[in-house]
Design an enzyme around this catalytic site. Structure first.
Site, mmCIF file in Angstrom:
data_model
loop_
_atom_site.group_PDB
_atom_site.id
_atom_site.type_symbol
_atom_site.label_atom_id
_atom_site.label_comp_id
_atom_site.label_asym_id
_atom_site.label_seq_id
_atom_site.Cartn_x
_atom_site.Cartn_y
_atom_site.Cartn_z
ATOM 1 N N LYS A 272 -11.618 -13.508 9.812
ATOM 2 C CA LYS A 272 -11.028 -14.679 9.153
ATOM 3 C C LYS A 272 -12.086 -15.769 8.935
ATOM 4 O O LYS A 272 -12.044 -16.486 7.945
ATOM 5 C CB LYS A 272 -9.849 -15.224 9.968
ATOM 6 C CG LYS A 272 -8.631 -14.282 10.011
ATOM 7 C CD LYS A 272 -7.966 -14.105 8.646
ATOM 8 C CE LYS A 272 -6.671 -13.318 8.753
ATOM 9 N NZ LYS A 272 -6.003 -13.081 7.462
ATOM 10 N N ASN B 238 -3.101 -11.950 0.931
ATOM 11 C CA ASN B 238 -2.304 -12.061 2.157
ATOM 12 C C ASN B 238 -2.452 -10.858 3.092
ATOM 13 O O ASN B 238 -2.287 -10.990 4.300
ATOM 14 C CB ASN B 238 -0.829 -12.231 1.767
ATOM 15 C CG ASN B 238 0.107 -12.034 2.940
ATOM 16 O OD1 ASN B 238 0.264 -12.928 3.782
ATOM 17 N ND2 ASN B 238 0.725 -10.855 3.018
ATOM 18 N N ASP C 296 -3.545 -0.980 -2.027
ATOM 19 C CA ASP C 296 -4.262 -1.014 -0.753
ATOM 20 C C ASP C 296 -5.574 -1.728 -1.067
ATOM 21 O O ASP C 296 -6.396 -1.219 -1.846
ATOM 22 C CB ASP C 296 -4.516 0.410 -0.237
ATOM 23 C CG ASP C 296 -5.210 0.409 1.125
ATOM 24 O OD1 ASP C 296 -5.979 -0.538 1.410
ATOM 25 O OD2 ASP C 296 -5.002 1.358 1.899
ATOM 26 N N VAL C 297 -5.775 -2.897 -0.488
ATOM 27 C CA VAL C 297 -6.917 -3.728 -0.877
ATOM 28 C C VAL C 297 -8.262 -3.129 -0.460
ATOM 29 O O VAL C 297 -9.302 -3.598 -0.898
ATOM 30 C CB VAL C 297 -6.781 -5.170 -0.334
ATOM 31 C CG1 VAL C 297 -5.546 -5.850 -0.896
ATOM 32 C CG2 VAL C 297 -6.780 -5.203 1.195
ATOM 33 N N THR D 195 6.362 -12.906 12.640
ATOM 34 C CA THR D 195 6.377 -11.664 11.867
ATOM 35 C C THR D 195 6.046 -10.518 12.824
ATOM 36 O O THR D 195 5.881 -10.733 14.023
ATOM 37 C CB THR D 195 5.297 -11.711 10.769
ATOM 38 O OG1 THR D 195 4.042 -11.899 11.434
ATOM 39 C CG2 THR D 195 5.544 -12.842 9.789
ATOM 40 N N VAL E 277 3.522 -17.566 13.196
ATOM 41 C CA VAL E 277 4.770 -17.221 12.510
ATOM 42 C C VAL E 277 5.333 -15.920 13.095
ATOM 43 O O VAL E 277 4.591 -14.973 13.372
ATOM 44 C CB VAL E 277 4.497 -17.044 10.998
ATOM 45 C CG1 VAL E 277 5.757 -16.619 10.273
ATOM 46 C CG2 VAL E 277 3.956 -18.334 10.394
ATOM 47 N N TYR F 77 -10.377 -10.098 14.735
ATOM 48 C CA TYR F 77 -9.526 -10.934 13.870
ATOM 49 C C TYR F 77 -10.245 -12.236 13.528
ATOM 50 O O TYR F 77 -10.336 -12.638 12.372
ATOM 51 C CB TYR F 77 -8.213 -11.207 14.608
ATOM 52 C CG TYR F 77 -7.156 -11.859 13.762
ATOM 53 C CD1 TYR F 77 -6.392 -11.128 12.865
ATOM 54 C CD2 TYR F 77 -6.898 -13.227 13.875
ATOM 55 C CE1 TYR F 77 -5.404 -11.735 12.096
ATOM 56 C CE2 TYR F 77 -5.921 -13.837 13.116
ATOM 57 C CZ TYR F 77 -5.173 -13.083 12.234
ATOM 58 O OH TYR F 77 -4.207 -13.692 11.472
ATOM 59 N N ARG G 274 0.845 -1.214 0.000
ATOM 60 C CA ARG G 274 0.000 0.000 0.000
ATOM 61 C C ARG G 274 0.867 1.246 0.000
ATOM 62 O O ARG G 274 0.437 2.298 -0.456
ATOM 63 C CB ARG G 274 -1.000 0.000 1.139
ATOM 64 C CG ARG G 274 -0.433 -0.203 2.507
ATOM 65 C CD ARG G 274 -1.567 -0.261 3.515
ATOM 66 N NE ARG G 274 -1.081 -0.710 4.809
ATOM 67 C CZ ARG G 274 -1.833 -0.820 5.879
ATOM 68 N NH1 ARG G 274 -3.102 -0.511 5.811
ATOM 69 N NH2 ARG G 274 -1.324 -1.232 7.025
HETATM 70 P P1 NDP Z 1 2.656 -8.403 8.949
HETATM 71 O O1 NDP Z 1 2.062 -7.457 9.930
HETATM 72 O O2 NDP Z 1 4.092 -8.722 9.052
HETATM 73 O O3 NDP Z 1 2.379 -7.878 7.444
HETATM 74 C C1 NDP Z 1 1.088 -7.495 7.055
HETATM 75 C C2 NDP Z 1 1.168 -6.949 5.651
HETATM 76 O O4 NDP Z 1 -0.170 -6.639 5.227
HETATM 77 C C3 NDP Z 1 1.985 -5.651 5.548
HETATM 78 O O5 NDP Z 1 2.670 -5.656 4.321
HETATM 79 C C4 NDP Z 1 0.906 -4.588 5.560
HETATM 80 O O6 NDP Z 1 1.298 -3.368 4.920
HETATM 81 C C5 NDP Z 1 -0.144 -5.301 4.732
HETATM 82 N N1 NDP Z 1 -1.475 -4.699 4.793
HETATM 83 C C6 NDP Z 1 -2.257 -4.482 5.876
HETATM 84 N N2 NDP Z 1 -3.404 -3.884 5.498
HETATM 85 C C7 NDP Z 1 -3.347 -3.738 4.154
HETATM 86 C C8 NDP Z 1 -4.213 -3.204 3.173
HETATM 87 N N3 NDP Z 1 -5.384 -2.649 3.515
HETATM 88 N N4 NDP Z 1 -3.840 -3.241 1.863
HETATM 89 C C9 NDP Z 1 -2.666 -3.776 1.508
HETATM 90 N N5 NDP Z 1 -1.767 -4.251 2.391
HETATM 91 C C10 NDP Z 1 -2.119 -4.244 3.693
HETATM 92 O O7 NDP Z 1 1.749 -9.711 9.067
HETATM 93 P P2 NDP Z 1 1.999 -11.242 8.631
HETATM 94 O O8 NDP Z 1 2.967 -11.297 7.544
HETATM 95 O O9 NDP Z 1 2.186 -12.029 9.859
HETATM 96 O O10 NDP Z 1 0.528 -11.608 8.097
HETATM 97 C C11 NDP Z 1 0.234 -11.891 6.747
HETATM 98 C C12 NDP Z 1 -1.080 -12.643 6.719
HETATM 99 O O11 NDP Z 1 -0.938 -13.881 7.448
HETATM 100 C C13 NDP Z 1 -2.231 -11.887 7.368
HETATM 101 O O12 NDP Z 1 -3.406 -12.065 6.623
HETATM 102 C C14 NDP Z 1 -2.357 -12.571 8.736
HETATM 103 O O13 NDP Z 1 -3.655 -12.465 9.262
HETATM 104 C C15 NDP Z 1 -2.005 -14.004 8.364
HETATM 105 N N6 NDP Z 1 -1.605 -14.828 9.509
HETATM 106 C C16 NDP Z 1 -0.444 -14.538 10.195
HETATM 107 C C17 NDP Z 1 -0.094 -15.320 11.294
HETATM 108 C C18 NDP Z 1 1.161 -15.065 12.068
HETATM 109 O O14 NDP Z 1 1.395 -15.768 13.095
HETATM 110 N N7 NDP Z 1 2.027 -14.143 11.651
HETATM 111 C C19 NDP Z 1 -0.940 -16.446 11.748
HETATM 112 C C20 NDP Z 1 -2.101 -16.662 10.941
HETATM 113 C C21 NDP Z 1 -2.410 -15.878 9.866
HETATM 114 P P3 NDP Z 1 2.052 -2.159 5.734
HETATM 115 O O15 NDP Z 1 3.500 -2.560 5.822
HETATM 116 O O16 NDP Z 1 1.808 -0.973 4.879
HETATM 117 O O17 NDP Z 1 1.406 -2.077 7.076
#
Ligand code: NDP
Length: 244
Positions: free
Chosen positions: A172, A99, A72-73, A203, A201, A168, A47
């Site tokens: 989901k 994602n 930005d979704v 992150t 994970v 959350y 985004r």
């Molecule tokens: P992070 O917080 O590390 O990354 C999230 C990403 O999503 C960032 O790039 C963020 O952008 C982006 N984002 C958020 N809102 C929007 C939007 N409106 N449009 C476009 N991009 C957006 O999270 P994770 O990598 O951990 O999570 C990725 C996915 O995995 C998510 O859907 C999460 O729910 C899912 N998940 C994660 C788990 C975990 O333990 N980590 C467990 C289960 C599911 P920006 O940098 O600009 O904020």
């Protein structure tokens, strides 16, 4: 079905174009990296375009090209503009990874939750994925091939009755229902639609203590590269089906 950790890159690469939302960091970034290692052309959605360009630069030199795109979704105009650009530039989209996510609210309770946060979670997880899929499905239908992976969470499973993370969890769960419904509609079309839980994970969202990002991402990449005929309308973790 083999587990993602054992999966080797295909020996005869097939040209594919993939889009990953929220790919400037975390799981999305690692999914983009792994898909590009397979030789796919990867559109790295961010985004904040500057963050996307920075992330794409780190993947320079991978087997497949990685191109940062602004996404930005929650912004319908951005989604439509991107879909038109993909059509004009590539004329195809083979893989879509929904994602983008956040809004993890472990302390919130259903009785006094912040509804603005719950709405934002729905806008990103449910409507963002829905909007992006609808905009890009015509490109998949055209070639009779597609892999849509909705990055969900075991938190959203029906059997998960924990009282925490209400925004959350419900968003989901809604994404899971959308996954099943779209998959049923597209049965037999060559387009497989599945949800994947990456596990806990480490992150920014997951925090410290979770498993390595590469492992969580591998389960998503596995679902994105399922051979035909691919299972559809399923919920996977690490390449194994789990209960909705
Ligand atoms: P992070 O917080 O590390 O990354 C999230 C990403 O999503 C960032 O790039 C963020 O952008 C982006 N984002 C958020 N809102 C929007 C939007 N409106 N449009 C476009 N991009 C957006 O999270 P994770 O990598 O951990 O999570 C990725 C996915 O995995 C998510 O859907 C999460 O729910 C899912 N998940 C994660 C788990 C975990 O333990 N980590 C467990 C289960 C599911 P920006 O940098 O600009 O904020």
């Amino acid at each position: 079905m083999s587990r993602p950790t054992r999966r080797e890159p295909p020996t005869t690469p097939v040209y594919r174009v993939a889009l990953v939302s929220g790919a400037n960091r975390g799981l999305g970034f690692e999914v983009a990296r792994q898909l590009s290692e397979y030789g796919m052309t990867v559109l790295l959605g961010a985004r904040d375009l500057d963050k996307g360009l920075h992330a794409a630069r780190q993947l320079h030199g991978a087997a497949g090209e990685v191109i940062a795109v602004q996404l930005d979704v929650t912004q319908p105009e951005q989604v439509d503009t991107l879909a038109r650009w993909i059509e004009v530039t590539y004329g195809r989209l083979d893989v879509l990874i929904n994602n983008a996510g956040g809004y993890y609210d472990p302390d919130a309770l259903a009785s006094d939750a912040d509804l603005a946060l719950a709405e934002a979670a729905m806008q990103t997880h449910l409507f963002g994925s829905w909007r992006l899929s609808s905009a890009l499905l015509p490109l998949m239908r055209r070639r009779g091939y597609g892999r849509i992976v909705n990055v969900s969470s075991g938190c959203g499973a029906s059997a998960s009755n924990d009282r925490h993370c209400v925004a959350y969890r419900t968003s989901k769960s809604a994404l899971n229902a959308y996954t099943r419904t779209l998959a049923a509609e597209l049965e037999g079309s060559g387009i497989a639609v599945n949800a994947v839980c990456p596990g806990w994970v480490a992150t920014e969202l997951g925090g410290p203590g979770g498993r390595p990002v590469s492992l969580g991402a591998a389960g998503i990449v596995w679902a994105a590269s399922l051979p035909t005929p691919a299972p559809t309308g399923r919920f996977f973790r690490d390449g194994e089906a789990i209960a909705w």
